[in-house]
Every structure is written in C-alpha cells, then in structure tokens.
Design a protein around this motif. Structure first.
Motif, short mmCIF file in Angstrom:
data_model
loop_
_atom_site.label_atom_id
_atom_site.label_comp_id
_atom_site.label_asym_id
_atom_site.label_seq_id
_atom_site.Cartn_x
_atom_site.Cartn_y
_atom_site.Cartn_z
N PRO A 213 -1.10 -0.22 9.28
CA PRO A 213 -1.64 1.11 8.98
C PRO A 213 -1.91 1.93 10.24
CG PRO A 213 -2.74 -0.57 7.66
CD PRO A 213 -1.90 -1.30 8.66
N VAL A 214 -2.31 1.27 11.31
CA VAL A 214 -2.62 1.99 12.55
C VAL A 214 -1.38 2.73 13.06
CG1 VAL A 214 -3.37 1.76 14.94
CG2 VAL A 214 -4.44 0.37 13.17
N ILE A 215 -0.24 2.06 13.06
CA ILE A 215 0.99 2.68 13.55
C ILE A 215 1.42 3.81 12.62
CG2 ILE A 215 3.45 2.29 13.96
CD1 ILE A 215 2.75 -0.45 15.04
N LEU A 216 1.30 3.60 11.31
CA LEU A 216 1.65 4.66 10.37
C LEU A 216 0.76 5.88 10.57
CD1 LEU A 216 2.28 2.66 7.06
CD2 LEU A 216 3.98 3.60 8.64
N ASP A 217 -0.51 5.65 10.83
CA ASP A 217 -1.42 6.77 11.11
C ASP A 217 -0.96 7.55 12.34
OD1 ASP A 217 -3.01 6.08 8.98
OD2 ASP A 217 -4.54 5.07 10.17
N THR A 277 -0.09 -2.76 5.09
CA THR A 277 -1.28 -3.42 4.57
C THR A 277 -2.40 -2.40 4.51
OG1 THR A 277 -1.99 -4.07 6.80
CG2 THR A 277 -0.64 -5.64 5.58
N THR A 278 -3.40 -2.70 3.73
CA THR A 278 -4.46 -1.71 3.60
C THR A 278 -5.73 -2.34 3.08
OG1 THR A 278 -5.01 0.47 2.69
CG2 THR A 278 -3.92 -1.07 1.22
N ARG A 279 -6.81 -1.61 3.30
CA ARG A 279 -8.07 -1.87 2.62
C ARG A 279 -8.31 -0.71 1.66
NH1 ARG A 279 -12.29 -5.06 3.82
NH2 ARG A 279 -12.00 -6.64 5.42
N SER A 280 -9.44 -0.74 0.99
CA SER A 280 -9.79 0.37 0.10
C SER A 280 -10.32 1.51 0.97
CB SER A 280 -10.85 -0.08 -0.90
OG SER A 280 -10.42 -1.20 -1.61
N VAL A 299 6.06 3.77 -0.87
CA VAL A 299 5.21 2.94 -0.02
C VAL A 299 4.56 1.86 -0.87
CG1 VAL A 299 3.26 2.90 1.57
CG2 VAL A 299 4.69 4.95 1.43
N VAL A 300 4.63 0.62 -0.40
CA VAL A 300 3.93 -0.47 -1.06
C VAL A 300 2.97 -1.09 -0.06
CG1 VAL A 300 5.77 -2.14 -0.53
CG2 VAL A 300 4.14 -2.63 -2.36
N SER A 301 1.71 -1.23 -0.45
CA SER A 301 0.71 -1.78 0.45
C SER A 301 0.16 -3.08 -0.11
CB SER A 301 -0.44 -0.78 0.66
OG SER A 301 -1.04 -0.44 -0.59
N THR A 302 -0.10 -4.01 0.78
CA THR A 302 -0.63 -5.32 0.39
C THR A 302 -1.97 -5.55 1.07
OG1 THR A 302 0.39 -6.52 2.24
CG2 THR A 302 1.73 -6.20 0.25
N PHE A 303 -2.71 -6.48 0.52
CA PHE A 303 -3.97 -6.90 1.12
C PHE A 303 -3.98 -8.41 1.19
CE2 PHE A 303 -8.22 -8.66 0.31
CZ PHE A 303 -8.88 -8.25 1.45
N GLY A 304 -4.44 -8.95 2.30
CA GLY A 304 -4.53 -10.40 2.42
C GLY A 304 -5.21 -10.80 3.70
N PRO A 324 -9.08 4.36 -4.32
CA PRO A 324 -9.04 3.44 -3.18
C PRO A 324 -9.11 1.97 -3.61
CG PRO A 324 -11.24 4.34 -3.38
CD PRO A 324 -10.41 5.02 -4.44
N HIS A 325 -7.98 1.43 -3.99
CA HIS A 325 -7.96 0.00 -4.34
C HIS A 325 -6.78 -0.66 -3.63
CE1 HIS A 325 -4.43 0.36 -6.97
NE2 HIS A 325 -4.97 1.44 -7.49
N VAL A 326 -6.72 -1.99 -3.64
CA VAL A 326 -5.67 -2.72 -2.92
C VAL A 326 -4.68 -3.38 -3.88
CG1 VAL A 326 -7.12 -3.10 -0.90
CG2 VAL A 326 -7.14 -4.79 -2.74
#
Length: 422
Positions: A213-217, A277-280, A299-304, A324-326
């Motif tokens: 996410p940091v790079i995408l930002d 990847t992401t958080r809420s 865009v598909v985001s995962t959490f783990g 805001p969910h994962v």
C-alpha cells in the motif's frame, strides 16, 4: 539471501528443489539484525548482492558459522577475498555457481509437504527473534486460496506478466510468483528501487502489478501531482467516478481516450489487476479508488500475517464500496473472534461482534524457529493462531480490523519502509 531479485528467485528455486531452507534477510540498514538472523539460524552460506557484500564482510567476526558467501555481482576485489579468507570464508560469484551446477547437475531431492520451506523474519517487528517457519504446504495453501478467490474470467493465464514490488523476503511474493508461473505466465525482475517503479512498469508492460500500500500511495501522489490540477483530468475523473459508483470499472470509456490515457500508460498500459494488502483504512480505500477510476484497473486487497503465509482474508475484486473492511476469509482458513474483556471487546457488542482475531488452516505457520515455549507460542492446542489483532465481523461476513495488542510485535505482512521519491 540478500541478493538482487533475479538471483534470489533462482536461489529459492534451487533451495526448494534440493530441500534446503530459505532464510530471506529483509532489512540490511542495521547490521545487528543481519548478525542476529545468521546467529540464530546458524547458516553456513549466504547469497548477497555486490552492494551488500561489504556489510556482510564486516559482520563475519560475529558470524562464525558462515563458510561460503555467494556474490550476485561481477566483481570481487582482492581485498574482499582476503578479508573473507582471514575468517575462513570462501567468496564465490553467483554466475560461477550456476555454471558449475549446469556442468555437474545433482539429483532432485523432493521435499515433503510439511518440510520447512523458509524461515521468515518479519520486516517490521521490533525484534527479529521470531523466525516464522513456513512449510511447503503453507505456501501452496496460500497460493491456491488466493487464486481460487479470483473469478473465472479474472484468473491468471499464460498471457499474464507479473511485476511484483513486494520484497524478495515477503511471503506474498513467493506464492504470488508461483501462481503466475503455474498458469504459464512470466515474471518481471525489477531493480527493487522505489524511484524506478514507474520506469520498470513502462519498460516491462505487466498485466498484473503487485505492491505494498505504501508504494501505491506514492504512485498516486506522484500522478496526482503531475496530472491532478488539469481541468480535463478533473472532468474525466469525476465522470469515471460516477461509473465506479454505478459498479463499473473501465479503461475504454470516452474519458479514457481524451483525459486519462496517458495516466494509464504510466504503469505500462496493460495492467488489468493490482494485488495489494490492506487494513481497514479509509486512506487505503482512496488509493484503490484512484487506480480503479484513473486507470480503469481492478484492485484486489488481502489481509494476513507472516504467520499465516501472508494471507487470511481477501476483499472481493468487484467490491468497490468505501466500507473499511479487509474482505472475508480465504478458502484455506477459518476465522473466529474471541472476547477480549480487558479491552472491552466481546461477541455481544452492538452492532457487530468484536474480539481478537484467531485464524486456523493449512496456511498457518509451523511455529517460531527455536521457540518451544508454549506460553510464547501464538498457536494454541486446537491450531488457532492468536493474531493479536482486534476486529469485528460485519453483517455481510467481511472482517474489519481496527486495533492491535501493543504487547505483540507488529508483524502484519507486508509493510515497506519507503524513503525514496518516485
């Protein structure tokens, strides 16, 4: 392994072919961390880039187990060879190892599914003392669960090309690359430098772009700075945002041809899917919305967590909502919440149950390396991994993550530290 991308990939294939254990070394700005990993794993050989070689050489006095250093580079100075020899260490060029292997191939040593494939030291923990042992079956479970979550028309094919900006050590890069290869696709080996992200994408023309996410930002901020003040861009973005709110992501609208085409080309022009990847976090939703609208990319985001092979939930690829969910649990694991009364989180909370997130499945780690203390083991006797994250289940079955136990190391996978500008 602290080598460049292509050598690290080749090395990992060799490790798995001969049942070796890979130990990615993430952060090399602190030599103490490098020494801690080497000491704890007692590794005998290390593969490094030419740039990192001096750091490893100066650490040899603390790392008596190292006997061989394989250098992914074309030049080794006499001084460096002498320094290594003084510590009883042999310096070898990576290319020479490849050549010797081609001349004298060895029989394949097939690993068992439950054999450890890698010991992954988390990138953002305050301490590196917890090496996450991931088995071959852990990695396969994560890979198959993610690919199964993609709709049929969006699954990977032999026409796909992956540009992955996750570091070599991030477990997501391991199973995501494997998924592309299994589908017959190709991989892009990048420079790994933040400042070269857009250049790498334009040169390689990927169809799948995977990034933190940091790079995408950072990409969104750079593109917005270059194009965001244009009146044509503002009109085009507003028009396509209405399409997104109506449930449509497209790169072939009228506005894509007159106002947004150049922006899409900044990632090569062919990207059809972004994996992140992401958080809420509402800010992350804003970035994902930008790529869907300005570039017409799904865009598909995962959490783990590293302990769950980098994945536990995945957000539906067609979920464009701002909630805001994962996402929901992926197919390889189950998730439950347990009460945390000290924090005030219980299953009786209104409007949604809250508690600590527990994860169980074949993607959950074998354990921490050389950690046999049951008290310190976050996996209980029933196989549930106690994540230390607090979350709540929404009415549609998705998970929101909103807090973390301060006592646990911060090991969400993956997070990148970015110091360079695009």
């Amino acid at each position: 392994m602290t080598s460049t991308y292509i050598e690290a990939f080749i090395a990992k294939q060799a490790f798995y072919r001969y049942s070796f254990v890979a130990v990615p070394i993430h952060d090399l700005r602190n030599p103490d961390k490098l020494i801690e990993v080497i000491k704890q794993t007692e590794m005998k050989a290390v593969i490094v880039s030419q740039k990192v070689l001096p750091l490893v050489l100066q650490s040899l006095k603390e790392c008596s187990t190292i006997k061989t250093i394989i250098v992914a580079g074309i030049y080794i100075s006499t001084e460096q060879s002498d320094t290594a020899a003084n510590h009883g260490v042999k310096l070898v060029k990576f290319a020479n190892v490849e050549y010797d292997g081609s001349r004298n191939p060895l029989a394949h040593v097939k690993p068992d599914p439950e054999d450890v494939a890698m010991i992954n030291y988390n990138t953002v923990s305050n301490s590196l003392s917890n090496g996450v042992m991931l088995t071959h079956s852990n990695l396969v479970a994560a890979m198959t669960a993610f690919t199964a979550s993609l709709p049929g028309a969006k699954k990977f094919t032999s026409k796909d090309r992956l540009l992955c900006q996750f570091s070599n050590g991030d477990v997501i890069s391991v199973w995501l690359s494997s998924a592309i290869i299994l589908a017959g696709g190709s991989l892009v080996f990048t420079t790994g430098l933040m400042k070269n992200v857009l250049h790498d994408a334009q040169a390689s023309v990927p169809t799948v772009f995977a990034s933190t996410p940091v790079i995408l930002d950072k990409i969104r901020e750079a593109l917005q700075l270059s194009y965001g003040n244009s009146s044509l861009f503002k009109r085009a973005f507003a028009a396509k945002l209405k399409l997104l709110k109506a449930g449509r992501v497209t790169a072939t609208s009228f506005w894509d041809f007159i106002g947004l085409g150049e922006i899409r080309s900044k990632l090569g022009g062919n990207v059809r899917l972004i994996v992140t990847t992401t958080r809420s976090d509402p800010a992350r939703n804003e970035t994902m919305e930008y790529f869907r609208v300005a570039m017409g990319i799904l865009v598909v985001s995962t959490f783990g967590r590293t302990e769950t092979s980098g994945i536990a939930t995945s957000r539906n690829i067609f979920d464009y909502s701002e909630i805001p969910h994962v996402g929901g649990p992926v197919g390889c694991n189950e998730i439950k919440l347990i009460d945390e009364k000290e924090e005030g989180y219980t299953s009786n909370d209104d409007p949604n149950p809250r508690g600590e997130i527990l994860i169980r499945g074949p993607n959950v780690m074998k354990g921490y390396y050389k950690k046999h203390d049951a008290i310190a083991d976050p996996v209980d006797k029933d196989g549930w991994f106690h994540s230390g994250d607090f979350g709540s289940f929404q009415s549609n079955g998705t998970l929101e993550v909103f807090d973390k136990k301060e006592s646990r190391p911060k090991s969400e996978s993956p997070v990148a530290k970015v110091d360079e500008k695009l």
